[in-house]
Write a protein that holds these residues in place. Structure first.
Motif, mmCIF file in Angstrom:
data_model
loop_
_atom_site.group_PDB
_atom_site.id
_atom_site.type_symbol
_atom_site.label_atom_id
_atom_site.label_comp_id
_atom_site.label_asym_id
_atom_site.label_seq_id
_atom_site.Cartn_x
_atom_site.Cartn_y
_atom_site.Cartn_z
ATOM 1 N N LEU A 26 -6.241 2.799 5.712
ATOM 2 C CA LEU A 26 -6.859 2.059 4.610
ATOM 3 C C LEU A 26 -7.040 0.587 4.966
ATOM 4 O O LEU A 26 -8.063 -0.022 4.663
ATOM 5 C CB LEU A 26 -6.009 2.193 3.340
ATOM 6 N N VAL A 46 -10.597 -1.570 5.071
ATOM 7 C CA VAL A 46 -10.922 -2.824 4.381
ATOM 8 C C VAL A 46 -10.923 -4.010 5.350
ATOM 9 O O VAL A 46 -10.989 -5.165 4.931
ATOM 10 C CB VAL A 46 -9.974 -3.110 3.184
ATOM 11 N N ALA A 48 -7.118 -1.382 -1.222
ATOM 12 C CA ALA A 48 -6.479 -0.390 -0.354
ATOM 13 C C ALA A 48 -5.264 0.214 -1.046
ATOM 14 O O ALA A 48 -5.005 1.422 -0.951
ATOM 15 C CB ALA A 48 -6.072 -1.037 0.969
ATOM 16 N N ILE A 65 0.831 -1.211 0.000
ATOM 17 C CA ILE A 65 0.000 0.000 0.000
ATOM 18 C C ILE A 65 0.866 1.262 0.000
ATOM 19 O O ILE A 65 0.554 2.253 -0.649
ATOM 20 C CB ILE A 65 -0.937 -0.015 1.227
#
Ligand code: ATP
Ligand code: MG
Lengths: 261, 250
Positions: free
Chosen positions: B130, B134, B158, B108
Motif C-alpha cells: 500500500l 501511494v 493507505a 497502516i
C-alpha cells in the motif's frame, strides 16, 4: 531522528554540568568557608559510629522497597482504571469516583493509615500492618493518579478516536492502542512526581509499628548520639527512588520521538 | 460498468436521514443510494451539512432519525455491531488523523493486526504494498510529524485501504493541504476511482470531480438540491443555488 538525538544529548549534558556545579559548590564550602567542619562531621557524617550497625537497616530496606513497589503499583492501577471508567461517562460511577478523589485528597496520610489499621478490624477486616500501609497509600495517591490519568486521556484529540473507530476498532482497543499510549506523554511527568511522593510517604508506616527505615534511624540516632543514620537512610531512599526517575526519563524520551512539542 | 451495477442492490442506502444538533436541523430528510463502483462527490457551501452527512454514514455521528443500510445491514439499528460495519467502510479525514505515536507502516498495520487478527508478516507485506502504491515506500518508518501534509494524507488513505473496505468516505481530503500537495493526493484518489473503488467524497476540487467522479450531490442547508452526473451538474446546473455556489468556487 537527528533532532531527537541532539536534544537528548543536550539534556544529558545539562545534568552533568549541574552535578559538577553542585560538587564544586560543596568543595568550595568544605575548604573555603570557616565553618567548624569537625563538629559537623561528628554530628552528621559520623560513619565510624555506625560500623557494625548497618545490618539493622537490611530488613527495613526491603520492607520499604516492598511497600513502595506495591503502593506505586496499586496507586497507578487505581488511577488508570478510574480515569478510564470516567471516560465512559456513566453517571453514578462518575459521581462515586469524583467523591473518592475529593475525599482521599483531603485525608492526611497518617490519619488514613491509622484508620485502616485500627478501625477496619471493627468491620471485620484485619490487615497486617504492612498491607494496611500499602492499602492506605494506594487509596490516597490513587486519588491523585486518577486526576493525572484523566487529564492525560482528555488531552488526546477527538479526531484520534474517530479515526480509530472508523477502522473498526472497538472502544477498548481504541483506549489501549490509541488513547493511552498518547496520554502517557502527558501523564508521565506528574505521575513521576506523585510516585516519588508515595515512596517518601512510606515513612508514615511507623505509626502502625511497621519497622521501616526512618523509625529505625531515629532509634539508632538516640543510641549513638549522631544524626548520621538519618543521612544514611536518605541515601537508601535515593536508591529506591532512582529506578523510578530512570524509568520515567526513558519513557519520556521515547515519547519525544513522536510528539510534536 | 457502473450502469450495469447500478441496477443491482445499492451498496449503501440512506432513507429519510435527519440530523439535529439541539435546535439546529443540519440534515433534512436526505434519501439517496450509492452503488458499488460509483464515485460520488458532495459539494455545498460551508455549514451545509456535508461533514455531518458523511459522518452519519459510518455512524461516527449518530443520526437523529432515518435509516442507513450498508450491504443489507441496517447501520442505524441499535443492535448492529458498528465495529464490524466500520471495518468495511474506510474514512479519510480533512486533518488526516494519523496516529502520531505510530510510524507510517504501524499506522497502516494496526487495524489489520488488532481488528482482523492478521499475522504480522502478512499485515506488513500488505502495508508495504500500500505504501508503494501511494508512493511512500521510503517513508515506512517515519512518524507522522516527520511527513508533509500530502504525505500524511496518502498514508491515511493507505491506512484505510489496509482493511480492504468496500467503500471509502472522504471528508475534504485536500482542503487542509498546501496547494502544491493537493495534486499528489488527488492522483492517488483518481487511480483508486479508476480501479473501481466505491467512493463518496466531500470535495470542491472541480478537476477531480470532472475526471474521476460519476455523480455529484449538491447539499445546501441540509438538503440535496441537485443530484446528477458530474459534468452535467458542473457545466449545466439546474438549481440557482448551485449556479451561485459554483460561481464562487470556479
Ligand atoms: N457537534 C456539533 N454540535 C453542534 N453543531 C454542530 C456540530 N457539528 C456540526 N454542527 C453544525 O452543523 C452544521 C453543519 O456542519 P458540517 O460540519 O456538517 O458542515 P460542512 O458542510 O461540512 O461545512 P464545511 O464546509 O465548513 O466543512 C453547521 O452549522 C455546524 O455549526
Ligand atoms: Mg465539513
Amino acid at each position: 531522528m537527528m533532532n531527537t538525538k541532539k536534544r537528548g544529548k543536550n539534556k544529558y549534558s545539562t545534568t552533568i554540568i549541574s552535578s559538577v556545579l553542585l560538587i564544586l559548590f560543596f568543595i568550595y564550602f568544605l575548604f573555603f568557608s570557616n565553618a567548624d567542619w569537625s563538629l559537623f562531621k561528628e554530628q552528621f557524617l559520623n560513619f565510624e559510629k555506625m560500623e557494625g550497625r548497618y545490618y539493622i537497616f537490611i530488613s527495613p530496606f526491603f520492607l520499604v522497597l516492598k511497600i513502595s513497589f506495591f503502593s506505586c503499583f496499586f496507586a497507578s492501577l487505581i488511577g488508570l482504571c478510574f480515569a478510564v471508567i470516567r471516560n465512559y461517562n456513566f453517571k453514578i460511577l462518575d459521581m462515586l469516583i469524583t467523591s473518592y478523589v475529593v475525599l482521599f485528597r483531603s485525608i492526611p496520610a497518617m490519619v488514613l493509615v491509622v484508620l485502616v489499621y485500627f478501625a477496619l478490624p471493627f468491620v471485620g477486616l484485619n490487615l497486617p500492618s504492612t498491607n494496611s500501609v500499602i492499602m492506605s497509600l494506594s487509596l490516597l495517591f490513587g486519588a491523585y493518579t486518577t486526576e493525572i490519568f484523566r487529564s492525560g486521556i482528555n488531552s488526546v484529540d477527538k479526531l484520534q478516536i474517530e479515526a480509530s473507530k472508523s477502522l473498526g476498532m472497538n472502544s477498548l482497543k481504541t483506549m489501549r492502542f490509541i488513547i493511552l499510549p498518547q496520554a502517557m506523554r502527558v501523564v508521565i511527568p506528574p505521575l513521576t512526581t506523585v510516585l516519588i511522593d508515595v515512596l517518601k510517604t512510606t515513612s508514615i508506616a511507623y505509626v502502625v509499628g511497621v519497622p521501616e527505615l526512618i523509625a529505625r534511624a531515629r532509634q539508632m540516632e538516640g543510641v549513638i548520639g549522631s544524626v548520621t543514620p538519618l543521612i544514611f537512610v536518605s541515601i537508601l531512599y535515593f536508591l529506591i527512588i532512582l529506578p523510578v526517575v530512570i524509568l520515567s526519563s526513558r519513557l519520556e524520551k521515547r515519547s519525544r520521538k513522536w510528539s510534536k512539542a | 460498468m457502473t450502469e450495469q451495477l447500478s441496477q443491482n442492490e445499492p451498496l449503501l442506502s440512506v432513507v429519510d436521514l435527519v440530523k439535529n444538533f439541539d435546535d439546529l436541523c443540519v440534515l433534512k430528510n436526505i434519501t439517496n443510494e450509492f452503488h458499488e463502483g460509483e464515485v460520488v462527490s458532495i459539494m455545498g457551501p460551508s455549514g451545509s451539512g456535508k461533514s455531518t452527512f458523511i459522518r452519519c454514514l459510518n455512524h461516527i455521528e449518530e443520526p437523529t432519525s432515518g435509516k442507513i443500510y450498508f450491504d443489507g445491514i441496517e447501520v442505524t439499528n441499535p443492535k448492529t455491531d458498528l465495529d464490524t460495519v466500520r471495518r468495511d467502510m474506510g474514512m479519510v479525514f480533512q486533518n488526516f488523523g494519523l496516529f502520531p505515536h505510530l510510524t507510517a507502516i504501524e499506522n497502516i498495520m494496526l487495524a489489520p493486526l488488532k481488528v482482523k487478527k492478521q499475522k504480522k508478516a502478512e499485515a506488513r507485506n500488505f502495508a508495504l504494498k500500500l505504501l508503494e502504491r501511494v508512493g511512500l515506500s521510503d517513508k515506512a518508518d517515519s512518524y507522522p510529524k516527520q511527513l508533509s501534509g500530502g504525505q500524511q494524507q496518502r498514508v491515511a488513505i493507505a491506512r484505510s485501504l489496509a482493511m480492504k473496505p468496500r467503500v471509502l468516505l472522504f471528508d475534504e481530503p485536500t482542503s487542509a493541504l498546501d496547494p502544491e500537495m493537493v495534486r499528489e493526493v488527488l492522483d492517488v484518489m483518481t487511480s483508486l476511482a479508476q480501479e473501481g473503488m466505491t467512493m463518496i467524497v466531500v470535495s470542491h476540487e472541480i478537476n477531480f470531480i470532472r475526471e474521476a467522479s460519476s455523480r455529484v450531490l449538491v447539499l445546501v442547508d441540509g438538503e440535496v438540491i441537485e443530484d446528477g452526473p458530474s459534468k452535467e451538474v458542473i457545466d449545466n446546473p439546474s438549481h440557482p443555488r448551485t449556479k451561485e455556489f459554483l460561481g464562487k468556487i470556479l
